[in-house]
Design an enzyme around this catalytic site. Structure first.
Site, short mmCIF file in Angstrom:
data_model
loop_
_atom_site.label_atom_id
_atom_site.label_comp_id
_atom_site.label_asym_id
_atom_site.label_seq_id
_atom_site.Cartn_x
_atom_site.Cartn_y
_atom_site.Cartn_z
N ILE A 14 116.33 53.38 -69.54
CA ILE A 14 116.62 52.39 -70.59
C ILE A 14 115.40 52.20 -71.50
O ILE A 14 115.52 52.16 -72.72
CB ILE A 14 117.07 51.04 -69.96
CG1 ILE A 14 118.31 51.26 -69.08
CG2 ILE A 14 117.35 50.01 -71.05
CD1 ILE A 14 118.75 50.05 -68.28
N ASN A 35 104.28 53.97 -64.74
CA ASN A 35 103.54 54.72 -63.71
C ASN A 35 104.18 56.09 -63.44
O ASN A 35 103.75 56.81 -62.53
CB ASN A 35 103.42 53.91 -62.40
CG ASN A 35 104.77 53.68 -61.74
OD1 ASN A 35 105.80 54.11 -62.24
ND2 ASN A 35 104.75 52.98 -60.62
N ALA A 79 109.82 47.54 -66.54
CA ALA A 79 109.35 48.29 -65.37
C ALA A 79 109.85 47.61 -64.09
O ALA A 79 109.70 46.40 -63.93
CB ALA A 79 107.83 48.35 -65.36
N ALA A 80 110.45 48.39 -63.22
CA ALA A 80 110.96 47.85 -61.95
C ALA A 80 111.34 49.00 -61.04
O ALA A 80 111.52 50.12 -61.51
CB ALA A 80 112.19 46.98 -62.20
N SER A 124 119.27 41.52 -64.25
CA SER A 124 120.43 42.31 -63.84
C SER A 124 121.60 41.42 -63.45
O SER A 124 121.42 40.29 -62.97
CB SER A 124 120.01 43.15 -62.62
OG SER A 124 121.13 43.62 -61.93
N TYR A 148 116.45 43.11 -54.30
CA TYR A 148 116.41 43.45 -55.73
C TYR A 148 116.91 42.26 -56.58
O TYR A 148 116.23 41.81 -57.51
CB TYR A 148 117.27 44.68 -55.98
CG TYR A 148 117.41 45.05 -57.43
CD1 TYR A 148 116.43 45.78 -58.08
CD2 TYR A 148 118.55 44.67 -58.16
CE1 TYR A 148 116.56 46.12 -59.43
CE2 TYR A 148 118.69 45.01 -59.49
CZ TYR A 148 117.70 45.73 -60.12
OH TYR A 148 117.83 46.05 -61.45
N ILE A 213 134.78 59.30 -54.52
CA ILE A 213 135.13 57.92 -54.88
C ILE A 213 134.98 57.07 -53.63
O ILE A 213 135.53 57.40 -52.58
CB ILE A 213 136.58 57.84 -55.38
CG1 ILE A 213 136.74 58.63 -56.68
CG2 ILE A 213 137.01 56.39 -55.59
CD1 ILE A 213 138.15 58.62 -57.24
N PHE A 214 134.21 55.99 -53.74
CA PHE A 214 134.10 55.05 -52.62
C PHE A 214 135.11 53.94 -52.82
O PHE A 214 135.06 53.22 -53.80
CB PHE A 214 132.68 54.50 -52.52
CG PHE A 214 131.65 55.59 -52.31
CD1 PHE A 214 131.70 56.37 -51.15
CD2 PHE A 214 130.68 55.87 -53.26
CE1 PHE A 214 130.78 57.40 -50.95
CE2 PHE A 214 129.76 56.90 -53.06
CZ PHE A 214 129.81 57.66 -51.90
C1 UD2 Z 1 125.30 47.87 -60.10
C2 UD2 Z 1 123.86 48.27 -60.35
C3 UD2 Z 1 122.97 47.66 -59.30
C4 UD2 Z 1 123.19 46.16 -59.19
C5 UD2 Z 1 124.67 45.88 -58.95
C6 UD2 Z 1 124.93 44.40 -58.99
C7 UD2 Z 1 123.72 50.46 -61.40
C8 UD2 Z 1 123.43 51.91 -61.20
N1 UD2 Z 1 123.70 49.71 -60.28
O1 UD2 Z 1 125.77 48.44 -58.90
O2 UD2 Z 1 121.62 47.91 -59.66
O3 UD2 Z 1 122.74 45.55 -60.39
O4 UD2 Z 1 125.45 46.47 -60.00
O5 UD2 Z 1 126.24 44.12 -58.70
O6 UD2 Z 1 123.92 49.98 -62.50
N2 UD2 Z 1 130.79 54.82 -56.83
C9 UD2 Z 1 131.64 55.85 -56.47
N3 UD2 Z 1 131.11 57.10 -56.33
C10 UD2 Z 1 129.77 57.38 -56.54
C11 UD2 Z 1 128.94 56.31 -56.91
C12 UD2 Z 1 129.48 55.04 -57.04
O7 UD2 Z 1 132.83 55.66 -56.24
O8 UD2 Z 1 129.36 58.54 -56.42
C13 UD2 Z 1 131.38 53.47 -56.99
C14 UD2 Z 1 130.61 52.40 -56.27
O9 UD2 Z 1 131.01 52.28 -54.92
C15 UD2 Z 1 130.94 51.18 -57.12
C16 UD2 Z 1 131.09 51.74 -58.53
O10 UD2 Z 1 131.30 53.14 -58.37
O11 UD2 Z 1 132.18 50.62 -56.72
C17 UD2 Z 1 129.85 51.53 -59.38
O12 UD2 Z 1 128.73 51.97 -58.65
P1 UD2 Z 1 127.22 51.94 -59.20
O13 UD2 Z 1 126.35 52.35 -58.07
O14 UD2 Z 1 127.14 52.71 -60.47
O15 UD2 Z 1 126.98 50.45 -59.63
P2 UD2 Z 1 127.22 49.04 -58.85
O16 UD2 Z 1 128.16 48.25 -59.73
O17 UD2 Z 1 127.57 49.24 -57.44
#
Ligand code: UD2
Length: 316
Positions: A14, A35, A79-80, A124, A148, A213-214
């Site tokens: 970003i 870093n 940064a995080a 976030s 986090y 897909i999870f």
């Molecule tokens: C997002 C943020 C996380 C945190 C969170 C707060 C990102 C990358 N992550 O997590 O940092 O802020 O929101 O609620 O923005 N999925 C699949 N297959 C995959 C990967 C993911 O099905 O290979 C699903 C996952 O289980 C979830 C959805 O896709 O239901 C989104 O997953 P994610 O990891 O992109 O983001 P999220 O919303 O879990």
């Protein structure tokens, strides 16, 4: 106007897009402080008005050196350690970056002789946790459930308290699910669209790849294209009304994962091979934002999901 602008994390996904947009203003000088733990120099455009300084936000020595070298008009603190799973595995190490790093920057920002025009902090949607009321407004219940999210929320409070305590000009942004070019698909916890994009590329190269897909694929997210995040951040920096306020930055649209897969299939004219797995523990089924508050500052998302994905595909 001639401005010196600090972007911490400016070599990352970003941050590098923000740097690119800010540097279009030729009279501004952008200082990238990073870093290079997950970001890389190739992400930053080579331009005369962009300078790079390598350093850690959680090192007092490095941050002191940064503020001895420059005097900033604007600070964007991105940064995080962005990985939620890493924060669960390494709470102390990620706390040092995600929380102590914020305090170091605030301390030096308030002590700077020239008054900072705005300190913008990147938080976030993780601060909302799993409480189901939707859409999330900035006044929704805060209940982070991971180190986090806890560090992001504590940092938000530090940032706004520095406005009350020291008159520092500040604003807080809460990002929803960001996607776009330069997002790294390397970890299973990378943004889902970076993983899905990689799978489609592998399939197009003739490799055997399957998108995992999870859950049932009906989970809903507010996916926001990185250029809209940049638009929101720059507004928070420039508008006086954002002073000491917190804003969601999102698309205001909600889409299920299955809808998004169908959009990829239409855009790329292909079938995406998928497999269904158990849902991830702690996964939120529905998450989307109200963006009414930031719209009052003039924010208008420019990318629908298909426009954003199209631009993403053109730039990988
Ligand atoms: C997002 C943020 C996380 C945190 C969170 C707060 C990102 C990358 N992550 O997590 O940092 O802020 O929101 O609620 O923005 N999925 C699949 N297959 C995959 C990967 C993911 O099905 O290979 C699903 C996952 O289980 C979830 C959805 O896709 O239901 C989104 O997953 P994610 O990891 O992109 O983001 P999220 O919303 O879990």
């Amino acid at each position: 106007m001639k401005n010196t602008i600090l972007v911490t994390g400016g070599a990352g996904f970003i941050g590098s897009h923000l740097v690119e947009a800010l540097a279009k203003e030729e009279s501004s000088t952008i200082i990238v402080f990073d870093n290079l733990s997950t970001g890389c120099l190739e992400n930053i455009p080579s331009q005369e008005n962009i300078l790079f300084m390598k350093g850690n936000v959680d090192s007092e020595v490095d941050v002191a050196h940064l503020f001895r070298s420059f005097s900033f008009d604007y600070i964007y603190h991105l940064a995080a350690v962005a990985s939620v799973s890493e924060s669960v595995q390494q709470p102390l190490a990620t706390h040092r970056v995600n929380m102590d790093g914020t305090i170091y920057l605030l301390e030096f920002a308030r002590a700077q002789e020239k008054k900072v025009r705005k300190f913008v902090f990147a938080s976030s949607a993780a601060v909302y946790g799993v409480e189901p009321t939707l859409p999330k407004t900035e006044n929704s219940l805060i209940d982070p459930i991971t180190p986090y999210g806890i560090d992001k929320y504590a940092s938000e409070k530090y940032v706004t308290s520095y406005s009350n305590l020291y008159g520092l000009n500040v604003a807080v942004a809460r990002f929803f699910n960001v996607y776009g070019p330069r997002q790294n698909p390397a970890s299973p916890y990378s943004g889902v669209l970076s993983i899905l994009t990689e799978v489609t590329q592998q399939v197009n190269r003739g490799e055997a790849a399957v998108f995992q897909i999870f859950g049932d694929g009906e989970q809903v997210r507010d996916f926001v294209f990185v250029e809209d995040i940049v638009q929101g951040l720059i507004l928070l920096g420039r508008k006086v009304e954002s002073q000491a306020n917190t804003y969601n930055i999102a698309s205001g649209e909600k889409h299920s994962l299955r809808d998004i897969i169908a959009t990829y299939e239409t855009l790329l004219d292909m079938m995406v091979p998928v497999a269904y797995n158990e849902k991830r523990p702690g996964d939120i089924k529905y998450s989307y934002a109200s963006i009414e508050k930031i719209k009052k500052l003039g924010y208008q998302p420019k990318f629908s999901i298909s426009q954003g994905l199209e631009k993403y595909m053109e730039n990988i």
